[in-house]
Design a protein around this motif. Structure first.
Motif, PDB file in Angstrom:
ATOM      1  N   ARG A  41       0.865  -1.194   0.000  1.00 21.96           N
ATOM      2  CA  ARG A  41       0.000   0.000   0.000  1.00 21.96           C
ATOM      3  C   ARG A  41       0.893   1.233   0.000  1.00 21.96           C
ATOM      4  N   VAL A  42       0.695   2.097  -0.999  1.00 18.63           N
ATOM      5  CA  VAL A  42       1.416   3.361  -1.084  1.00 18.63           C
ATOM      6  C   VAL A  42       0.372   4.461  -1.022  1.00 18.63           C
ATOM      7  N   GLU A  43       0.392   5.244   0.056  1.00 20.62           N
ATOM      8  CA  GLU A  43      -0.577   6.315   0.260  1.00 20.62           C
ATOM      9  C   GLU A  43       0.097   7.656  -0.008  1.00 20.62           C
ATOM     10  N   VAL A  44      -0.460   8.403  -0.955  1.00 18.74           N
ATOM     11  CA  VAL A  44       0.085   9.709  -1.318  1.00 18.74           C
ATOM     12  C   VAL A  44      -0.365  10.729  -0.274  1.00 18.74           C
ATOM     13  N   PRO A  45       0.569  11.454   0.359  1.00 15.28           N
ATOM     14  CA  PRO A  45       0.168  12.419   1.378  1.00 15.28           C
ATOM     15  C   PRO A  45      -0.540  13.630   0.784  1.00 15.28           C
ATOM     16  N   ALA A  46      -1.348  14.306   1.586  1.00 15.39           N
ATOM     17  CA  ALA A  46      -2.196  15.407   1.123  1.00 15.39           C
ATOM     18  C   ALA A  46      -1.400  16.541   0.486  1.00 15.39           C
ATOM     19  N   GLY A  47      -0.218  16.832   0.983  1.00 15.17           N
ATOM     20  CA  GLY A  47       0.553  17.968   0.478  1.00 15.17           C
ATOM     21  C   GLY A  47       1.450  17.655  -0.703  1.00 15.17           C
ATOM     22  N   ARG A  48       1.419  16.419  -1.186  1.00 15.23           N
ATOM     23  CA  ARG A  48       2.329  16.032  -2.281  1.00 15.23           C
ATOM     24  C   ARG A  48       1.960  16.781  -3.558  1.00 15.23           C
ATOM     25  N   GLU A  49       2.970  17.324  -4.255  1.00 14.57           N
ATOM     26  CA  GLU A  49       2.782  17.999  -5.535  1.00 14.57           C
ATOM     27  C   GLU A  49       3.660  17.323  -6.579  1.00 14.57           C
ATOM     28  N   GLY A  50       3.533  17.753  -7.827  1.00 13.43           N
ATOM     29  CA  GLY A  50       4.328  17.147  -8.891  1.00 13.43           C
ATOM     30  C   GLY A  50       3.793  15.776  -9.252  1.00 13.43           C
ATOM     31  N   THR A  51       4.694  14.810  -9.351  1.00 15.17           N
ATOM     32  CA  THR A  51       4.320  13.440  -9.692  1.00 15.17           C
ATOM     33  C   THR A  51       4.943  12.475  -8.695  1.00 15.17           C
ATOM     34  N   GLN A  52       4.119  11.618  -8.107  1.00 17.87           N
ATOM     35  CA  GLN A  52       4.645  10.548  -7.259  1.00 17.87           C
ATOM     36  C   GLN A  52       4.660   9.274  -8.079  1.00 17.87           C
ATOM     37  N   GLU A  53       5.797   8.603  -8.090  1.00 20.43           N
ATOM     38  CA  GLU A  53       5.997   7.432  -8.939  1.00 20.43           C
ATOM     39  C   GLU A  53       6.189   6.174  -8.103  1.00 20.43           C
ATOM     40  N   LEU A  54       5.548   5.095  -8.555  1.00 19.72           N
ATOM     41  CA  LEU A  54       5.737   3.768  -7.980  1.00 19.72           C
ATOM     42  C   LEU A  54       6.155   2.839  -9.106  1.00 19.72           C
ATOM     43  N   THR A  55       7.300   2.180  -8.950  1.00 20.86           N
ATOM     44  CA  THR A  55       7.808   1.245  -9.949  1.00 20.86           C
ATOM     45  C   THR A  55       7.904  -0.146  -9.337  1.00 20.86           C
ATOM     46  N   LEU A  56       7.329  -1.129 -10.034  1.00 22.28           N
ATOM     47  CA  LEU A  56       7.446  -2.540  -9.672  1.00 22.28           C
ATOM     48  C   LEU A  56       8.207  -3.234 -10.793  1.00 22.28           C
ATOM     49  N   GLU A  57       9.347  -3.817 -10.471  1.00 19.16           N
ATOM     50  CA  GLU A  57      10.156  -4.482 -11.483  1.00 19.16           C
ATOM     51  C   GLU A  57      10.588  -5.856 -10.960  1.00 19.16           C
ATOM     52  N   GLN A  58      10.188  -6.887 -11.688  1.00 18.78           N
ATOM     53  CA  GLN A  58      10.449  -8.270 -11.279  1.00 18.78           C
ATOM     54  C   GLN A  58       9.915  -8.523  -9.866  1.00 18.78           C
ATOM     55  N   VAL A  59       8.679  -8.108  -9.677  1.00 18.74           N
ATOM     56  CA  VAL A  59       8.008  -8.246  -8.389  1.00 18.74           C
ATOM     57  C   VAL A  59       6.879  -9.261  -8.525  1.00 18.74           C
ATOM     58  N   THR A  60       6.712 -10.100  -7.509  1.00 24.98           N
ATOM     59  CA  THR A  60       5.579 -11.008  -7.424  1.00 24.98           C
ATOM     60  C   THR A  60       4.746 -10.623  -6.206  1.00 24.98           C
ATOM     61  N   VAL A  61       3.455 -10.386  -6.442  1.00 27.00           N
ATOM     62  CA  VAL A  61       2.531 -10.048  -5.351  1.00 27.00           C
ATOM     63  C   VAL A  61       1.394 -11.049  -5.441  1.00 27.00           C
ATOM     64  N   ARG A  62       1.242 -11.905  -4.419  1.00 25.32           N
ATOM     65  CA  ARG A  62       0.264 -12.990  -4.519  1.00 25.32           C
ATOM     66  C   ARG A  62      -0.327 -13.345  -3.160  1.00 25.32           C
ATOM     67  N   TYR A  63      -1.563 -13.858  -3.240  1.00 22.85           N
ATOM     68  CA  TYR A  63      -2.265 -14.437  -2.080  1.00 22.85           C
ATOM     69  C   TYR A  63      -2.480 -13.442  -0.944  1.00 22.85           C
ATOM     70  N   ASN A  64      -2.624 -12.148  -1.252  1.00 22.43           N
ATOM     71  CA  ASN A  64      -2.929 -11.163  -0.223  1.00 22.43           C
ATOM     72  C   ASN A  64      -4.437 -10.950  -0.151  1.00 22.43           C
ATOM     73  N   GLY A  65      -4.964 -10.693   1.059  1.00 22.16           N
ATOM     74  CA  GLY A  65      -6.403 -10.681   1.264  1.00 22.16           C
ATOM     75  C   GLY A  65      -7.129  -9.538   0.577  1.00 22.16           C
ATOM     76  N   LEU A  66      -6.536  -8.333   0.591  1.00 20.33           N
ATOM     77  CA  LEU A  66      -7.167  -7.175  -0.034  1.00 20.33           C
ATOM     78  C   LEU A  66      -6.484  -6.926  -1.374  1.00 20.33           C
ATOM     79  N   HIS A  67      -6.211  -5.667  -1.736  1.00 18.54           N
ATOM     80  CA  HIS A  67      -5.500  -5.410  -2.988  1.00 18.54           C
ATOM     81  C   HIS A  67      -4.101  -6.015  -2.929  1.00 18.54           C
ATOM     82  N   GLY A  68      -3.661  -6.546  -4.044  1.00 21.23           N
ATOM     83  CA  GLY A  68      -2.250  -6.929  -4.112  1.00 21.23           C
ATOM     84  C   GLY A  68      -1.371  -5.706  -3.928  1.00 21.23           C
ATOM     85  N   VAL A  69      -1.649  -4.658  -4.723  1.00 18.73           N
ATOM     86  CA  VAL A  69      -0.978  -3.366  -4.616  1.00 18.73           C
ATOM     87  C   VAL A  69      -2.049  -2.287  -4.648  1.00 18.73           C
TER      88      VAL A  69
END
Length: 194
Positions: free
Chosen positions: A35-63
Motif C-alpha cells: 500500500r502506497v498512500e500519497v500524502p495530502a501535500g504532495r505535488e508534482g508526480t509521485q511514482e511507484l515502480t514494480l520491477e520483477q516483483v511477485t505479489v500474490r495471495y494477499n487478502g485485499l489489494h495486491g498493490v
C-alpha cells in the motif's frame, strides 16, 4: 507476511517519495500486499515502480497506490515491468484488485504495464480510477490479464479496468495483450464525466 496482525498490510509507504520495488515477493497478508498512500501535500508526480516483483495471495489489494485517501494535487505514475500479480483479493466479497491505482484531487493518472501477468485476482486484475480533474494515460504491452474478477457474484470484475470521472479523458494504448476468461469484461474503459 506470517505473524502480521489481521488486516495489516505487508508493505506500507506513506512518506510521499518515489518508490521502486525490485526483485521482491510480497505474499500472504490479510490486508494489502503493498500500500502506497500519497500524502495530502504532495505535488508534482509521485511514482511507484514494480520491477520483477511477485505479489500474490494477499487478502485485499495486491498493490494499492492510493491518492484518493488524501486527494493531493500530485499526479500518480505507476510502472510495472516483468511482474506477476496473482490471486489477491479474497477477503470478504468486495472490490479488491490485483493492482488498484486511485487518483484523486487535481492530478492525472499515468500507468505503464509491460511484460507482466495479472491472473486470478478477486476483482480487477488492474484498475485505474481517476475521480478528480485530470486525465488517465495507460499503456499496456505484452502482458496478460486472465481469470480475474470472480469474487462478487453481484458485481463481477474485469481484466483491465480504467475509470475516469470529472473533467478529463482516457488515453489507452495496448499491444500484445491477452485478456481471457475474466468474469466481466476483458478490457473496460469507463468515462463518466465531461
Amino acid at each position: 507476511a506470517s505473524g502480521l496482525a489481521s488486516g495489516t498490510d505487508a508493505f506500507l509507504a506513506t512518506g510521499g517519495g518515489d518508490l521502486t520495488l525490485r526483485k521482491l515477493t510480497v505474499q500472504g497478508a490479510d490486508g494489502n500486499g503493498v500500500r502506497v498512500e500519497v500524502p495530502a501535500g504532495r505535488e508534482g508526480t509521485q511514482e511507484l515502480t514494480l520491477e520483477q516483483v511477485t505479489v500474490r495471495y494477499n487478502g485485499l489489494h495486491g498493490v494499492h497506490f492510493d491518492d484518493q485517501a488524501n486527494d493531493s494535487p500530485a499526479n500518480t505514475s505507476l510502472i510495472v515491468r516483468h511482474s506477476h500479480i496473482l490471486e489477491n483479493g479474497f477477503v470478504g466479497i468486495s472490490d479488491w484488485d490485483g493492482i488498484r491505482q486511485d487518483e484523486g484531487g487535481e492530478g492525472e493518472l499515468f500507468a505503464s504495464i509491460q511484460n507482466s501477468h495479472f491472473t486470478g485476482n478477486g476483482a480487477d486484475g488492474y484498475e485505474g480510477d481517476e475521480k478528480g480533474p485530470g486525465s488517465v494515460y495507460v499503456t499496456a504491452r505484452n502482458s496478460t490479464f486472465n481469470e480475474n474478477g470472480p469474487r462478487d457474484p453481484e458485481d463481477l470484475d474485469d481484466g483491465l479496468d480504467i475509470d475516469e470521472a470529472g473533467p478529463g479523458g482516457i488515453y489507452f494504448e495496448g499491444s500484445g495483450l491477452e485478456l481471457i476468461d475474466n468474469f466481466d469484461e476483458g478490457l473496460d474503459l469507463d468515462e463518466e464525466g465531461p
